[in-house]
Write a protein that holds these residues in place. Structure first.
Motif, PDB file in Angstrom:
ATOM      1  N   PHE A   1       5.927  20.329  14.368  1.00 16.57           N
ATOM      2  CA  PHE A   1       5.338  19.478  15.408  1.00 16.57           C
ATOM      3  C   PHE A   1       4.475  20.370  16.283  1.00 16.57           C
ATOM      4  O   PHE A   1       4.994  21.149  17.072  1.00 16.57           O
ATOM      5  N   VAL A   2       3.169  20.275  16.085  1.00 14.42           N
ATOM      6  CA  VAL A   2       2.257  21.132  16.832  1.00 14.42           C
ATOM      7  C   VAL A   2       1.506  20.293  17.856  1.00 14.42           C
ATOM      8  O   VAL A   2       1.012  19.213  17.538  1.00 14.42           O
TER       9      VAL A   2
ATOM     10  N   MET B   1      13.127   0.315  11.880  1.00 18.66           N
ATOM     11  CA  MET B   1      13.221   1.666  12.416  1.00 18.66           C
ATOM     12  C   MET B   1      12.698   1.717  13.855  1.00 18.66           C
ATOM     13  O   MET B   1      13.253   2.388  14.707  1.00 18.66           O
ATOM     14  N   LEU B   2      11.607   0.996  14.115  1.00 22.13           N
ATOM     15  CA  LEU B   2      11.007   1.030  15.458  1.00 22.13           C
ATOM     16  C   LEU B   2      11.463  -0.141  16.324  1.00 22.13           C
ATOM     17  O   LEU B   2      10.977  -0.300  17.440  1.00 22.13           O
ATOM     18  N   LYS B   3      12.361  -0.944  15.801  1.00 20.79           N
ATOM     19  CA  LYS B   3      12.917  -2.085  16.547  1.00 20.79           C
ATOM     20  C   LYS B   3      11.822  -3.015  17.054  1.00 20.79           C
ATOM     21  O   LYS B   3      11.746  -3.348  18.237  1.00 20.79           O
TER      22      LYS B   3
ATOM     23  N   GLU C   1       8.190   7.942  29.206  1.00 19.28           N
ATOM     24  CA  GLU C   1       9.433   8.686  28.977  1.00 19.28           C
ATOM     25  C   GLU C   1      10.138   8.177  27.724  1.00 19.28           C
ATOM     26  O   GLU C   1      10.548   8.959  26.866  1.00 19.28           O
ATOM     27  N   THR C   2      10.244   6.849  27.615  1.00 25.41           N
ATOM     28  CA  THR C   2      10.950   6.252  26.489  1.00 25.41           C
ATOM     29  C   THR C   2      10.255   6.578  25.183  1.00 25.41           C
ATOM     30  O   THR C   2      10.872   7.008  24.208  1.00 25.41           O
ATOM     31  N   MET C   3       8.933   6.365  25.173  1.00 20.47           N
ATOM     32  CA  MET C   3       8.183   6.563  23.936  1.00 20.47           C
ATOM     33  C   MET C   3       8.186   8.024  23.523  1.00 20.47           C
ATOM     34  O   MET C   3       8.160   8.346  22.338  1.00 20.47           O
ATOM     35  N   ARG C   4       8.203   8.911  24.515  1.00 17.61           N
ATOM     36  CA  ARG C   4       8.233  10.332  24.205  1.00 17.61           C
ATOM     37  C   ARG C   4       9.490  10.647  23.408  1.00 17.61           C
ATOM     38  O   ARG C   4       9.442  11.296  22.372  1.00 17.61           O
TER      39      ARG C   4
ATOM     40  N   LYS D   1       9.690  11.796  19.439  1.00 17.88           N
ATOM     41  CA  LYS D   1      10.383  13.033  19.098  1.00 17.88           C
ATOM     42  C   LYS D   1      11.484  12.750  18.074  1.00 17.88           C
ATOM     43  O   LYS D   1      11.642  13.461  17.085  1.00 17.88           O
ATOM     44  N   ARG D   2      12.234  11.697  18.330  1.00 19.94           N
ATOM     45  CA  ARG D   2      13.331  11.315  17.442  1.00 19.94           C
ATOM     46  C   ARG D   2      12.788  10.980  16.046  1.00 19.94           C
ATOM     47  O   ARG D   2      13.328  11.389  15.025  1.00 19.94           O
ATOM     48  N   LEU D   3      11.665  10.264  16.070  1.00 24.91           N
ATOM     49  CA  LEU D   3      11.018   9.877  14.825  1.00 24.91           C
ATOM     50  C   LEU D   3      10.658  11.108  14.010  1.00 24.91           C
ATOM     51  O   LEU D   3      10.839  11.155  12.797  1.00 24.91           O
ATOM     52  N   HIS D   4      10.158  12.120  14.704  1.00 24.29           N
ATOM     53  CA  HIS D   4       9.774  13.346  14.012  1.00 24.29           C
ATOM     54  C   HIS D   4      10.992  14.046  13.441  1.00 24.29           C
ATOM     55  O   HIS D   4      10.967  14.554  12.325  1.00 24.29           O
ATOM     56  N   ILE D   5      12.074  14.034  14.208  1.00 25.60           N
ATOM     57  CA  ILE D   5      13.292  14.668  13.717  1.00 25.60           C
ATOM     58  C   ILE D   5      13.791  13.942  12.472  1.00 25.60           C
ATOM     59  O   ILE D   5      14.172  14.562  11.479  1.00 25.60           O
TER      60      ILE D   5
END
Lengths: 363, 331
Positions: A31-32, A120-122, A170-173, A177-181
């Protein structure tokens, strides 16, 4: 997935560089974040990676293959835009399915993948609405779903949270991040918000004036900035930078002087010009307020930040440093205050080249 | 709210119920409505008058003071589409005895005339429709393509080209009519549909390119960028994304182009005679012998007005959708 390599990639608009020749290797799953003030060339760099912008010179390599002149659709990437770029004449469902239709995927398969990604994204309950009737956060979720649905090799995101309200951001961040993980997809993310960059990235590429200033982990960028620009750009407030003079193992600044440890001595002696002038850098949290502190100044202003106080200390006229102190005592404006800089947290920059000096062995 | 207890009357200050709105806003609303109606009436009087005149018999049309109440007749329309001959007194008496005359012949008979054939007006209307709609389709079609290119690509000499295109409209018609007339005669384009279509297309094109470029510039590029990375080609992105978003602009440009081609008078007068003559230059020629045929002129003008109204109304949904369109918010 994908690893992405930029070799001496540059972009010129007319005679001026939008991006000066740049080398960057983005590892598979990394993640760059490309971080910099507006107009620094970060978005242009991202658009060149995507193929939406042609490079002036250089090569772009995806997984060892030269894709410099490939059409965006042939690069197997997904792009998330700041203003979502949802097709307003289509429903959320049709928007998500849109990239699959380009590939000519069968109706059943499209249905299955849209269902999967919207779970996945509800966003299942939003699928039949038009983008215009959704909130900013929901629009960006739909846009993310559209990006994810194709299972691309890499995600390119251009300030995806920039158009959102603070509460959504804040939520989307966290969601991104979670999505990337979960997905472990290579992600290149452009932002001018250093908090986003710090919070989300494996690696930050700081850009300014069409050039890469530093590419390193968030910790490194924060603690060991490569030059004065990075030092002052990162952090809020940025690193304190005050002119000083080095001589015989100690540094003199307005308001006092302090000795430096052995690791620095050789570096300072070697790296500085003969007159020993140097830029001293330290973060607000790198100081201790002590009665016997080495540096003194007058309290110019004090802000209460809840868990700490931010003090603005005037070392001399028009030279103010920001330091972080306990919220405990009451700081009276105009009073003299002494503090010392923790030796392992001080940094030095050459006043002419503006580059950081490196100690022999970092403590 | 407190609906279960005994109703307590409280003075209503804000309400969506018309009968509970205070006196002052009601008066203000009425005043606004009256003003709007007055303006609408002023704007519509000429059109209404023309419509009435079209259905008047000649004596009613020219009577002083003007008649507001009259017996409607189709005389004007019949005159418009027919050629007639004046009957002698003897022929008139004979014709009155006949029972096989149709309604149109009966109408002209009242003025001691008989129908001897069709006028050219119907054919001229067809010419107008063909020439105006073909040139509109062509100019809007080409303009969409070139406006898109100007809006999206780095075209060398873009500004100069755009200015050149605009400059096509700078010469007033009177300056170019004669050269074009001479050129058309040499090329065999004089009095042809093709000639008029080419002429109107090239006139509309410059204006249409500029108008559409403005609309397309307003469509954020991100939409097409998204389509490109989603796997579509540039042409597909144009067709599926840019084109639907540009409907407002295309509708507006279509209306403007159509109205120009439909109404154009000077070139049509000079460059056509029989085969390709359009309606505008022929309406003033209806004047007639022995007095101005006002009802015929009004009938012609009324029929001439209908296609413009139809086109505008057909596209009004697109025209009104305007700028509330995009889901891209400009931050």
């Amino acid at each position: 997935m994908a690893n992405i390599e930029l070799r001496q990639v540059s972009k010129k608009f007319g005679e001026s560089y939008a991006v000066k020749p740049l080398d960057l290797h983005i590892k598979d799953g990394e993640f760059v974040v490309l971080l910099g003030p507006s107009g620094c060339g970060k978005t242009t760099t991202l658009r060149m990676i995507s193929g939406l912008e042609a490079v002036t010179e250089g090569q772009i390599i995806f997984n060892g293959q030269d894709v410099t002149w490939r059409h965006p659709s042939e690069r197997n990437i997904a792009f998330v835009f700041q203003f979502f770029a949802l097709y307003s004449h289509l429903t959320a469902r049709e928007n998500v399915a849109f990239p699959l239709q380009a590939e000519g995927i069968g109706r059943e398969e499209v249905k299955r993948r849209v269902a999967q990604v919207s779970e996945m994204l509800k966003i299942q309950h939003l699928l039949d609405k038009r983008p215009g009737s959704l909130s900013g956060g929901d629009q960006q979720r739909v846009a993310l779903a559209r990006a994810l649905v194709r299972q691309p090799a890499a995600f390119l995101m251009d300030e995806p949270l920039g158009a959102l309200d603070a509460e959504f951001r804040e939520t989307m961040r966290a969601e991104i991040k979670r999505l990337h993980i979960d997905q472990k997809a290579t992600t290149v993310y452009v932002t001018h918000d250093q908090i986003e960059a710090m919070a989300m990235s494996d690696r930050i590429v700081v850009m300014s004036r069409a050039e890469v200033q530093q590419a390193a982990t968030p910790t490194d960028i924060y603690h060991n900035p490569a030059n004065i620009f990075v030092a002052s750009f990162i952090g809020s407030p940025g690193m304190n930078l005050i002119p000083g003079r080095y001589a015989d193992g100690s540094v003199h600044v307005d308001g006092g002087s302090f000795t430096v440890n052995d690791g620095w001595r050789a570096a300072l002696a070697k790296g500085l010009d003969a007159d020993g002038s140097v830029i001293v850098g330290f973060r607000p949290e790198a100081v201790e307020v002590l009665a016997e502190g080495a540096v003194r100044g007058e309290i110019y202003a004090a802000d209460m930040h809840g868990s700490y106080s931010m003090l603005h200390i005037e070392l001399k006229r028009d030279q103010i440093v920001h330091i972080r102190a306990d919220r405990g005592p009451h700081y009276r404006i105009g009073e003299t205050l002494a503090f010392s800089i923790r030796p392992h947290m001080v940094r030095f920059f050459h006043p002419k080249t503006e580059k950081a000096l490196n100690p022999e062995n970092m403590a | 709210m407190a609906a279960n207890s005994a109703p307590v009357r409280t003075p209503v200050t804000i309400s969506t119920r018309v009968d509970q709105v205070g006196l002052r806003p009601r008066v203000a609303g009425a005043v606004r409505a009256v003003i709007a109606i007055i303006i609408a009436v002023i704007m519509l009087i000429p059109v209404a008058w023309m419509t009435m005149t079209a259905f008047k018999a000649l004596p009613d049309a020219v009577s002083v003071p003007p008649k507001v109440f009259f017996t409607p007749t189709l005389e004007g329309f019949v005159n418009l589409f027919t050629q007639r001959r004046q009957l002698s007194a003897q022929e008139w008496e004979a014709a009155k005895q006949r029972t096989d005359l149709n309604w149109a012949e009966l109408i002209v008979l009242q003025r001691q005339q008989t129908i001897i054939g069709q006028s050219q007006f119907a054919g001229q209307l067809v010419n107008s429709v063909v020439i105006a709609s073909t040139s509109t389709v062509l100019s809007v079609g080409f303009a969409v393509l070139s406006a898109y290119a100007f809006s999206r690509f780095n075209i060398p000499g873009k500004d100069d080209l755009l200015f050149f295109i605009l400059s096509q409209r700078m010469l007033p018609a009177v300056v170019v009519t004669v050269p074009i007339f001479l050129m058309y005669r040499q090329l065999g384009l004089y009095d042809t549909h093709l000639g008029m279509i080419l002429l109107y297309t090239s006139f509309n094109l410059s204006f249409a390119v500029w108008l559409l470029k403005g609309f397309i510039d307003e469509i954020p590029r991100e939409y097409e960028d998204a389509a490109l990375v989603d796997g579509y080609t540039r042409l597909q992105a144009f067709r599926k994304i840019a084109l639907p978003q540009a409907t407002t602009g295309i509708a507006a440009t279509t209306v403007f182009s159509f109205i120009f081609s439909w109404n154009e008078y000077a070139f049509a007068l000079l460059l056509t005679s029989d085969r390709a003559r359009t309606a505008p230059p022929s309406i003033p020629l209806i004047l007639g012998t022995g007095g101005i045929e006002w009802s015929t002129i009004a009938a012609g003008s009324l029929i001439f007005l209908i296609p413009v109204v139809v086109v505008t109304f057909a596209l009004r949904r697109h025209l009104l959708r305007g700028v509330t369109f995009g889901a891209i918010r400009k931050g």
